[in-house]
Design an enzyme around this catalytic site. Structure first.
Site: not given
Ligand code: PDD
Length: 286
Positions: A33, A52, A100, A147, A204
């Site tokens: 996502y 990404r 599945r 992600k 991430l």
């Molecule tokens: N989360 N680390 C993790 C584990 C994350 O899930 C996120 C983002 C970030 C920051 O990444 P970015 O700057 O690209 O948003 C770091 C999103 C916002 C979410 O899961 O809602």
């Protein structure tokens, strides 16, 4: 006005937005996502988010659901149909629907969902008060750079934070902070050095993180990409978290340790302002 979602080729009322029970995202968390901020009706850092996404898809060998220009049309259409000014666009791709069975299905088509959510900006007082962080063991797998929608450790960590009266939990591996459950972690040391962990499989690589580093460089700020310990965070002059939805959010407490004087520090507030100016100008795409 009712919310509109995009689900596998159709724009539908949000309440009717459904996927099949055998979607592999639902059964195996077999999907990825992205979350991109929308400010003034414009997507922030759209291409870096899509870069990404491509990487996450490649790492999991999931085909792209459509070419980038088409994906951009869908994202912008979701912003337009929801009349979204301030909020976020959520985009999810799973390996698709199949009977599945653990191995990759032979003929599944990747499933694409795009939704929009309205958010309001926190007021100045909330920003200056900052947020509280707790620290927890990092129990995640070794590919935190992807992600994926497999977020159970993050969900448990965030819940623990909320039950402790905190906003976020910083995950700790080998005594070093990796990142928050949905944010990257930053400190400003007593020597005035801006520090965030280097990009690796352990975190991430946040798009907000990358933009802040770029802006810090432009501003001539002293920064370093390296890991830091919980102890170093406790002793830090300032601390903050970053993400597409929290931007630069000051941290004023780590566990039972108040950071600085318990209010957002000047370095953090300056970075927040620089980041907000960026969002209003070059970070935004129509
Ligand atoms: N989360 N680390 C993790 C584990 C994350 O899930 C996120 C983002 C970030 C920051 O990444 P970015 O700057 O690209 O948003 C770091 C999103 C916002 C979410 O899961 O809602």
């Amino acid at each position: 006005m009712s919310r509109i979602a995009y689900v596998n080729g159709r724009y539908v009322p949000h309440n009717d937005a459904m996927v099949h029970v055998e979607d592999r995202g639902y059964q195996f968390a077999d999907g990825v996502y992205e979350v991109a901020a929308v400010i003034g009706g414009k997507l922030i850092d759209e291409d870096p988010h899509l870069d990404r996404l491509d990487r996450s898809l490649r790492e999991l060998r999931i085909a792209a659901p459509m070419a980038r220009p088409a994906l951009k049309v869908v994202m912008r259409e979701i912003v337009r149909r929801n009349r979204l000014k301030t909020g976020l666009v959520y985009l999810q791709v799973t390996r698709g629907v199949a009977r599945r069975d653990h191995p990759f299905p032979k003929n599944a088509t990747p499933a694409l969902v795009v939704t929009a959510k309205r958010l309001s900006m926190p007021g100045q007082k909330a920003v200056e008060d900052g947020v509280k962080i707790i620290t927890i063991p990092d129990i995640r797998w070794e590919r935190c750079d992807i992600k994926t929608v497999a977020l159970l450790p993050n969900v448990l960590g965030k819940q623990k934070a909320r039950e402790s009266g905190a906003f976020e939990a910083w995950q700790v591996r080998d005594g070093q902070v990796t990142e928050g459950t949905s944010t990257n972690a930053w400190i400003i040391t007593r020597d005035g050095e801006l520090v965030t962990r280097e990009a690796s499989n352990a975190i991430l690589n946040g798009i907000t993180r990358l933009t802040i580093l770029k802006l810090a460089k432009q501003e001539g700020l002293h920064f370093s990409e390296r890991s830091f310990s919980v102890e170093e965070a406790r002793l830090a002059r300032e601390a903050f978290i970053s993400s597409a939805t929290s931007f630069v959010t000051p941290v004023t407490q780590v566990d039972d340790q108040v950071i600085g004087n318990g209010k957002a520090g000047s370095f953090t507030l300056k970075l927040r302002e620089v980041y907000q100016n960026y969002m209003m100008s070059e970070g935004a795409t129509a």
